[in-house]
Design a protein around this motif. Structure first.
Motif, PDB file in Angstrom:
ATOM      1  N   SER A   1       0.806  -1.221   0.000  1.00  8.71           N
ATOM      2  CA  SER A   1       0.000   0.000   0.000  1.00  8.71           C
ATOM      3  C   SER A   1       0.834   1.264   0.000  1.00  8.71           C
ATOM      4  N   ILE A   2       2.141   1.129   0.174  1.00  8.91           N
ATOM      5  CA  ILE A   2       3.008   2.306   0.113  1.00  8.91           C
ATOM      6  C   ILE A   2       2.938   2.970  -1.258  1.00  8.91           C
ATOM      7  N   SER A   3       2.436   2.215  -2.238  1.00  9.40           N
ATOM      8  CA  SER A   3       2.378   2.719  -3.615  1.00  9.40           C
ATOM      9  C   SER A   3       1.394   3.869  -3.785  1.00  9.40           C
ATOM     10  N   VAL A   4       0.479   4.088  -2.821  1.00 12.45           N
ATOM     11  CA  VAL A   4      -0.483   5.185  -2.964  1.00 12.45           C
ATOM     12  C   VAL A   4       0.139   6.534  -2.604  1.00 12.45           C
ATOM     13  N   LEU A   5       1.354   6.510  -2.058  1.00 13.56           N
ATOM     14  CA  LEU A   5       2.045   7.774  -1.737  1.00 13.56           C
ATOM     15  C   LEU A   5       2.694   8.303  -3.011  1.00 13.56           C
ATOM     16  N   THR A   6       1.874   8.744  -3.927  1.00 11.73           N
ATOM     17  CA  THR A   6       2.336   9.057  -5.286  1.00 11.73           C
ATOM     18  C   THR A   6       3.185  10.316  -5.384  1.00 11.73           C
ATOM     19  N   GLU A   7       3.239  11.108  -4.315  1.00 15.34           N
ATOM     20  CA  GLU A   7       4.100  12.297  -4.320  1.00 15.34           C
ATOM     21  C   GLU A   7       5.433  12.045  -3.621  1.00 15.34           C
ATOM     22  N   LEU A   8       5.664  10.792  -3.228  1.00 15.02           N
ATOM     23  CA  LEU A   8       6.867  10.468  -2.463  1.00 15.02           C
ATOM     24  C   LEU A   8       8.120  10.655  -3.307  1.00 15.02           C
ATOM     25  N   THR A   9       9.089  11.390  -2.760  1.00 15.88           N
ATOM     26  CA  THR A   9      10.378  11.599  -3.440  1.00 15.88           C
ATOM     27  C   THR A   9      11.524  10.881  -2.745  1.00 15.88           C
ATOM     28  N   GLN A  10      11.371  10.608  -1.427  1.00 11.37           N
ATOM     29  CA  GLN A  10      12.431   9.917  -0.682  1.00 11.37           C
ATOM     30  C   GLN A  10      11.808   8.869   0.237  1.00 11.37           C
TER      31      GLN A  10
ATOM     32  N   GLN B   1       5.992   2.090  -8.990  1.00 11.36           N
ATOM     33  CA  GLN B   1       4.912   2.952  -9.479  1.00 11.36           C
ATOM     34  C   GLN B   1       5.072   4.394  -9.017  1.00 11.36           C
ATOM     35  N   LEU B   2       5.974   4.615  -8.074  1.00 10.77           N
ATOM     36  CA  LEU B   2       6.164   5.963  -7.519  1.00 10.77           C
ATOM     37  C   LEU B   2       7.179   6.712  -8.374  1.00 10.77           C
ATOM     38  N   ASN B   3       6.690   7.277  -9.469  1.00  6.38           N
ATOM     39  CA  ASN B   3       7.604   7.820 -10.475  1.00  6.38           C
ATOM     40  C   ASN B   3       8.258   9.138 -10.094  1.00  6.38           C
ATOM     41  N   LYS B   4       8.001   9.639  -8.869  1.00  4.58           N
ATOM     42  CA  LYS B   4       8.692  10.846  -8.414  1.00  4.58           C
ATOM     43  C   LYS B   4       9.823  10.530  -7.432  1.00  4.58           C
ATOM     44  N   LEU B   5      10.034   9.244  -7.160  1.00  4.72           N
ATOM     45  CA  LEU B   5      11.076   8.863  -6.213  1.00  4.72           C
ATOM     46  C   LEU B   5      12.459   9.264  -6.718  1.00  4.72           C
ATOM     47  N   ARG B   6      13.208   9.908  -5.832  1.00  8.79           N
ATOM     48  CA  ARG B   6      14.594  10.259  -6.138  1.00  8.79           C
ATOM     49  C   ARG B   6      15.575   9.504  -5.249  1.00  8.79           C
ATOM     50  N   VAL B   7      15.123   9.105  -4.067  1.00  9.28           N
ATOM     51  CA  VAL B   7      15.989   8.388  -3.133  1.00  9.28           C
ATOM     52  C   VAL B   7      15.251   7.171  -2.587  1.00  9.28           C
ATOM     53  N   ILE B   8      15.882   5.987  -2.711  1.00  8.75           N
ATOM     54  CA  ILE B   8      15.415   4.772  -2.041  1.00  8.75           C
ATOM     55  C   ILE B   8      16.599   4.232  -1.251  1.00  8.75           C
ATOM     56  N   SER B   9      16.468   4.216   0.067  1.00 11.85           N
ATOM     57  CA  SER B   9      17.538   3.718   0.926  1.00 11.85           C
ATOM     58  C   SER B   9      16.947   2.720   1.913  1.00 11.85           C
ATOM     59  N   LEU B  10      17.238   1.432   1.688  1.00 10.70           N
ATOM     60  CA  LEU B  10      16.695   0.351   2.516  1.00 10.70           C
ATOM     61  C   LEU B  10      17.829  -0.509   3.065  1.00 10.70           C
TER      62      LEU B  10
ATOM     63  N   ILE C   1      11.092  -3.478 -11.961  1.00  9.97           N
ATOM     64  CA  ILE C   1      10.321  -2.276 -12.270  1.00  9.97           C
ATOM     65  C   ILE C   1      11.031  -1.009 -11.803  1.00  9.97           C
ATOM     66  N   PHE C   2      12.068  -1.162 -10.944  1.00 11.55           N
ATOM     67  CA  PHE C   2      12.850   0.006 -10.556  1.00 11.55           C
ATOM     68  C   PHE C   2      13.451   0.703 -11.779  1.00 11.55           C
ATOM     69  N   SER C   3      13.620  -0.040 -12.845  1.00 10.83           N
ATOM     70  CA  SER C   3      14.196   0.539 -14.058  1.00 10.83           C
ATOM     71  C   SER C   3      13.290   1.581 -14.696  1.00 10.83           C
ATOM     72  N   SER C   4      12.054   1.690 -14.214  1.00  7.16           N
ATOM     73  CA  SER C   4      11.126   2.689 -14.750  1.00  7.16           C
ATOM     74  C   SER C   4      11.161   3.995 -13.964  1.00  7.16           C
ATOM     75  N   LEU C   5      11.952   4.042 -12.897  1.00 13.87           N
ATOM     76  CA  LEU C   5      12.024   5.251 -12.062  1.00 13.87           C
ATOM     77  C   LEU C   5      13.002   6.245 -12.679  1.00 13.87           C
ATOM     78  N   LYS C   6      12.537   7.007 -13.611  1.00 12.20           N
ATOM     79  CA  LYS C   6      13.406   7.867 -14.427  1.00 12.20           C
ATOM     80  C   LYS C   6      14.026   9.027 -13.655  1.00 12.20           C
ATOM     81  N   THR C   7      13.469   9.368 -12.487  1.00 13.61           N
ATOM     82  CA  THR C   7      14.038  10.476 -11.700  1.00 13.61           C
ATOM     83  C   THR C   7      14.909   9.981 -10.548  1.00 13.61           C
TER      84      THR C   7
ATOM     85  N   GLN D   1       7.219  -4.580  -5.129  1.00 14.18           N
ATOM     86  CA  GLN D   1       7.273  -4.192  -6.540  1.00 14.18           C
ATOM     87  C   GLN D   1       6.571  -2.855  -6.765  1.00 14.18           C
ATOM     88  N   GLU D   2       5.579  -2.578  -5.917  1.00 12.34           N
ATOM     89  CA  GLU D   2       4.764  -1.376  -6.088  1.00 12.34           C
ATOM     90  C   GLU D   2       5.566  -0.083  -5.979  1.00 12.34           C
ATOM     91  N   LEU D   3       6.764  -0.146  -5.385  1.00  8.94           N
ATOM     92  CA  LEU D   3       7.595   1.063  -5.315  1.00  8.94           C
ATOM     93  C   LEU D   3       7.907   1.591  -6.713  1.00  8.94           C
TER      94      LEU D   3
END
Length: 410
Positions: free
Chosen positions: A92-101, A119-128, A140-146, A115-117
């Motif tokens: 359900s984290i995928s509904v945070l469509t304005e998430l950048t970090q 879908q968040l096409n505004k993400l600039r930072v993913i740190s796990l 699908i991370f390959s679709s995160l163009k930003t 996998q739903e991450l």
């Protein structure tokens, strides 16, 4: 009796109060509740979710780790100021469509990365990093163009690196170290990377034929890669840190690596490298760069099959490891001078075929110096040496070994 003007003002103020009380988008609020339900605080002393009061009028200002813009969550830093979190990340984290970090502090979060991450096409930072995620890196991370930074290090991820991940147009930092990733090193690296860390995996194959010249940090240490170092390194003119150690690379070391103006850390130990080192900048063509070795610099070429005379290109390196190779001749005088003035603090030359070192009588090394010359074809100055236990107790090679080695050279 209130006038119509007063009633209008009262209604306006009431409406503004209601808007401020509902300062977070309801969909985002539900997503945060879902995240809270799937993650728990491991340590009761500093519970992260203690500020996530469901009746709070303004979650954007009161929920720890939540940053908003225009009533939407834009930054989510889970576990901040807490010892660690356990549980899993919900889809359900995928509904945070304005998430950048999306930042997750070190903990024991398990399961697969949603996998739903992707879908968040505004993400600039993913740190796990530093958790216990399993499964594969979502393709699908390959679709995160930003995407600018992806750090999944120190988990239990398996499978191969998605081929198009290193083609993202804005990716600058990619850290996948200390997992169980397999497959070949990506052969297309076109992202404008500054930092690429893939160490401590099970990657195979060769270095790609080309890597972005923007790279400043590159580590593929502790993998199962092979092939010549001439692949991919010629274009790296901005490199500051290079670690290709503990692989199966073979052949000579490209001379350009010794004259990069920015390189201060070079780790090539425990490979199958061979050949001679350049003796001076002019030995391998018109190299116009000069090495940047100095305080804090390290060069480790140990445990290879390098041969010939020692090179003077490492003058001024603070920590120099050339042990366990096949070097011959006399130690260059510049290294002795560098140790005496304190510029070089560690010089390991043990387990080679060296025949001398130009120490003058009465030479005293600084207390910070560590010199090892054990097991060479000479009698080393034992009083000046500080060797690691791995050097062994025998000061010199048997004469028969040195004689046989010299015959093979001739």
């Amino acid at each position: 009796m209130a006038t119509p003007h007063y009633c209008y003002s009262f209604l306006l103020v009431s409406h503004l109060f209601l808007l401020s009380a509902q300062s977070l988008d309801p969909t985002d609020f539900k997503a945060l509740l879902s995240i809270k339900n799937t993650l728990t605080d491991v340590s009761p002393t500093t519970p992260f979710f203690s500020t996530w009061n469901l009746t709070a009028p303004d979650p954007c200002s009161s929920f720890s780790g939540v940053t908003c813009s225009f009533n939407r969550v834009t930054i989510l830093s889970l576990g901040a100021n807490s010892l660690s979190l356990a549980g899993s990340l919900p889809p359900s984290i995928s509904v945070l469509t304005e998430l950048t970090q999306l930042i997750l502090s070190p903990g024991i979060v398990t399961g697969s990365i949603p996998q739903e991450l992707g879908q968040l096409n505004k993400l600039r930072v993913i740190s796990l990093s530093n958790n216990r995620f399993t499964g594969a890196i979502p393709s699908i991370f390959s679709s995160l163009k930003t995407l600018h930074t992806l750090d999944l290090s120190n988990n239990q991820l398996a499978g191969s690196i998605p081929p198009s991940l290193t083609e993202l147009p804005q990716l600058r930092v990619l850290i996948l170290a200390s997992n169980s990733l397999t497959g070949d090193f990506p052969q297309t690296v076109s992202s404008p990377l500054l930092h690429l860390d893939l160490k401590n995996n099970k990657l195979t194959g060769t270095l790609p034929p080309w890597m972005p010249s923007s790279l400043r940090y590159l580590s593929v240490s502790q993998n199962q890669m092979w092939g010549p170092l001439s692949n991919g390194l010629d274009s790296l003119s901005e490199l500051e840190f290079l670690d290709l150690s503990m692989n199966h690379f073979s052949g000579p070391i490209p001379a350009q690596l010794f004259y990069l103006p920015t390189l201060s850390s070079l780790f090539l130990q425990r490979n199958n490298l061979s050949g001679h080192l350049p003796q001076s900048p002019g030995d391998n063509g018109p190299l116009i760069w000069s090495p940047s070795y100095g305080e804090g610099s390290t060069v480790d070429l140990s445990h290879n099959s390098l041969s010939g005379k020692l090179s003077t290109v490492f003058d001024g390196v603070e920590s120099l490891f050339l042990n366990n190779n096949r070097f011959i001749g006399t130690v260059p005088e510049v290294y002795v001078k560098s140790m005496c003035r304190g510029s070089t603090r560690t010089l390991y030359l043990q387990h080679n075929y060296l025949t001398g070192i130009p120490f003058q009588e009465g030479t005293v090394l600084p207390d910070t110096a560590s010199l090892c010359l054990s097991y060479n074809c000479m009698v080393p100055p034992a009083s000046l040496m500080t060797c690691p236990a791995s050097a062994g107790e025998q000061l010199s090679r048997p004469v028969a070994q040195c004689t046989l080695f010299n015959k093979r050279l001739n």
